[in-house]
Write a protein that holds these residues in place. Structure first.
Motif, short mmCIF file in Angstrom:
data_model
loop_
_atom_site.label_atom_id
_atom_site.label_comp_id
_atom_site.label_asym_id
_atom_site.label_seq_id
_atom_site.Cartn_x
_atom_site.Cartn_y
_atom_site.Cartn_z
N SER A 29 0.83 -1.20 0.00
CA SER A 29 0.00 0.00 0.00
C SER A 29 0.86 1.25 0.00
O SER A 29 1.82 1.37 0.76
CB SER A 29 -0.89 -0.02 1.24
N GLY A 30 0.53 2.17 -0.89
CA GLY A 30 1.23 3.45 -0.94
C GLY A 30 2.54 3.44 -1.72
O GLY A 30 3.21 4.46 -1.79
N GLU A 31 2.93 2.31 -2.29
CA GLU A 31 4.19 2.24 -3.02
C GLU A 31 3.95 2.37 -4.52
O GLU A 31 2.89 2.01 -5.02
CB GLU A 31 4.93 0.92 -2.73
N ASP A 32 4.96 2.85 -5.24
CA ASP A 32 4.88 3.00 -6.68
C ASP A 32 5.04 1.64 -7.35
O ASP A 32 6.01 0.91 -7.07
CB ASP A 32 5.99 3.95 -7.15
N GLN A 33 4.12 1.30 -8.23
CA GLN A 33 4.13 -0.01 -8.88
C GLN A 33 5.41 -0.22 -9.72
O GLN A 33 5.98 -1.31 -9.70
CB GLN A 33 2.90 -0.19 -9.77
N ASN A 34 5.86 0.79 -10.42
CA ASN A 34 7.06 0.63 -11.23
C ASN A 34 8.31 0.40 -10.38
O ASN A 34 9.18 -0.39 -10.75
CB ASN A 34 7.26 1.85 -12.14
N ASP A 35 8.41 1.07 -9.24
CA ASP A 35 9.54 0.84 -8.34
C ASP A 35 9.50 -0.59 -7.78
O ASP A 35 10.53 -1.26 -7.67
CB ASP A 35 9.55 1.83 -7.18
N TRP A 36 8.30 -1.06 -7.43
CA TRP A 36 8.12 -2.40 -6.89
C TRP A 36 8.52 -3.44 -7.94
O TRP A 36 9.23 -4.40 -7.64
CB TRP A 36 6.67 -2.58 -6.45
N VAL A 37 8.11 -3.24 -9.19
CA VAL A 37 8.47 -4.17 -10.27
C VAL A 37 9.99 -4.13 -10.49
O VAL A 37 10.62 -5.18 -10.64
CB VAL A 37 7.71 -3.83 -11.57
N ALA A 38 10.58 -2.95 -10.49
CA ALA A 38 12.02 -2.82 -10.70
C ALA A 38 12.80 -3.58 -9.63
O ALA A 38 13.78 -4.27 -9.94
CB ALA A 38 12.43 -1.34 -10.69
N VAL A 39 12.37 -3.49 -8.38
CA VAL A 39 13.02 -4.22 -7.29
C VAL A 39 12.97 -5.72 -7.56
O VAL A 39 13.96 -6.43 -7.41
CB VAL A 39 12.37 -3.87 -5.93
N HIS A 40 11.83 -6.22 -8.00
CA HIS A 40 11.69 -7.65 -8.26
C HIS A 40 12.47 -8.10 -9.50
O HIS A 40 12.99 -9.21 -9.52
CB HIS A 40 10.21 -8.04 -8.37
N VAL A 41 12.57 -7.25 -10.50
CA VAL A 41 13.36 -7.59 -11.68
C VAL A 41 14.83 -7.77 -11.29
O VAL A 41 15.48 -8.75 -11.67
CB VAL A 41 13.21 -6.51 -12.79
N VAL A 42 15.35 -6.83 -10.52
CA VAL A 42 16.75 -6.91 -10.09
C VAL A 42 16.95 -8.13 -9.19
O VAL A 42 17.93 -8.87 -9.32
CB VAL A 42 17.20 -5.61 -9.39
N ASP A 43 16.00 -8.40 -8.29
CA ASP A 43 16.10 -9.57 -7.42
C ASP A 43 16.08 -10.86 -8.25
O ASP A 43 16.86 -11.78 -8.00
CB ASP A 43 14.97 -9.57 -6.40
N PHE A 44 15.22 -10.92 -9.26
CA PHE A 44 15.15 -12.09 -10.13
C PHE A 44 16.48 -12.27 -10.87
O PHE A 44 17.00 -13.39 -10.98
CB PHE A 44 13.99 -11.94 -11.11
N PHE A 45 17.05 -11.18 -11.37
CA PHE A 45 18.36 -11.23 -12.03
C PHE A 45 19.40 -11.81 -11.08
O PHE A 45 20.19 -12.68 -11.46
CB PHE A 45 18.77 -9.84 -12.50
N ASN A 46 19.42 -11.34 -9.84
CA ASN A 46 20.39 -11.84 -8.86
C ASN A 46 20.20 -13.33 -8.59
O ASN A 46 21.17 -14.07 -8.45
CB ASN A 46 20.29 -11.05 -7.56
N ARG A 47 18.96 -13.78 -8.52
CA ARG A 47 18.69 -15.20 -8.27
C ARG A 47 19.12 -16.07 -9.44
O ARG A 47 19.71 -17.13 -9.26
CB ARG A 47 17.23 -15.42 -7.93
N ILE A 48 18.82 -15.63 -10.67
CA ILE A 48 19.25 -16.37 -11.86
C ILE A 48 20.78 -16.40 -11.92
O ILE A 48 21.38 -17.42 -12.23
CB ILE A 48 18.67 -15.75 -13.15
N ASN A 49 21.39 -15.28 -11.60
CA ASN A 49 22.84 -15.18 -11.55
C ASN A 49 23.42 -16.20 -10.58
O ASN A 49 24.41 -16.89 -10.88
CB ASN A 49 23.20 -13.75 -11.14
N LEU A 50 22.82 -16.32 -9.42
CA LEU A 50 23.27 -17.28 -8.41
C LEU A 50 23.10 -18.71 -8.90
O LEU A 50 24.02 -19.54 -8.80
CB LEU A 50 22.49 -17.07 -7.11
N ILE A 51 21.96 -19.01 -9.47
CA ILE A 51 21.70 -20.37 -9.97
C ILE A 51 22.68 -20.71 -11.08
O ILE A 51 23.30 -21.78 -11.07
CB ILE A 51 20.24 -20.51 -10.45
N TYR A 52 22.83 -19.81 -12.05
CA TYR A 52 23.75 -20.10 -13.14
C TYR A 52 25.19 -20.20 -12.65
O TYR A 52 25.97 -21.03 -13.15
CB TYR A 52 23.64 -19.06 -14.26
N GLY A 53 25.54 -19.40 -11.66
CA GLY A 53 26.89 -19.46 -11.09
C GLY A 53 27.23 -20.82 -10.52
O GLY A 53 28.39 -21.23 -10.49
#
Length: 143
Positions: free
Chosen positions: A48-72
């Motif tokens: 509640s009260g958060e910007d949807q684009n910022d929330w999506v951006a946070v999850h995109v970066v987190d997903f990138f980090n997780r894929i990076n870890l798995i591939y590593g």
């Protein structure tokens, strides 16, 4: 086996959010909800009260980090000799096209394909027009 699941072993450096920023706080919130064992649908719901684009951006970066870890964890076992094709099983082969060096879809060994893919993702994440570092400034493109 312990070496395979080493959290510090990544294919590329982990992307981080600056402590004290709104995105850092959103990241902490996302991590807490994902680590609490709650329903995933509820975990990714916009707070509640958060910007949807910022929330999506946070999850995109987190997903990138997780894929990076798995591939590593597997990249040393997936070589051009052992993984000569980037595929999703016997029915699917992924081909690379970037309109620069590879103008047509090109079959590549999996490690080369992954390197190009991770480079491309990093360019997108570092593009201030798509993922600005100032909170509340994400463009509609993120969605």
């Amino acid at each position: 086996l312990k070496q395979v699941f080493n959290k510090d072993k990544t294919f590329r450096p982990k992307r981080k959010f600056e402590p004290g920023t709104q995105r850092f706080e959103l990241h902490k919130r996302a991590q807490a909800s994902l680590n609490s064992g709650v329903d995933l649908k509820a975990a990714v719901q916009l707070p509640s009260g958060e910007d949807q684009n910022d929330w999506v951006a946070v999850h995109v970066v987190d997903f990138f980090n997780r894929i990076n870890l798995i591939y590593g964890t597997i990249c040393e076992f997936c070589t051009e000799r052992t993984c000569p094709v980037m595929s999703g099983g016997p029915k699917y082969e992924y081909r690379w096209q970037d309109d620069m060096k590879y103008k047509k879809p090109t079959a590549l060994p999996a490690p080369q394909y992954m390197n190009l893919l991770m480079d491309w993702i990093e360019v997108q994440i570092n593009n201030e027009d798509i993922f600005p570092t100032s909170v509340g400034k994400c463009k509609e493109k993120v969605l």
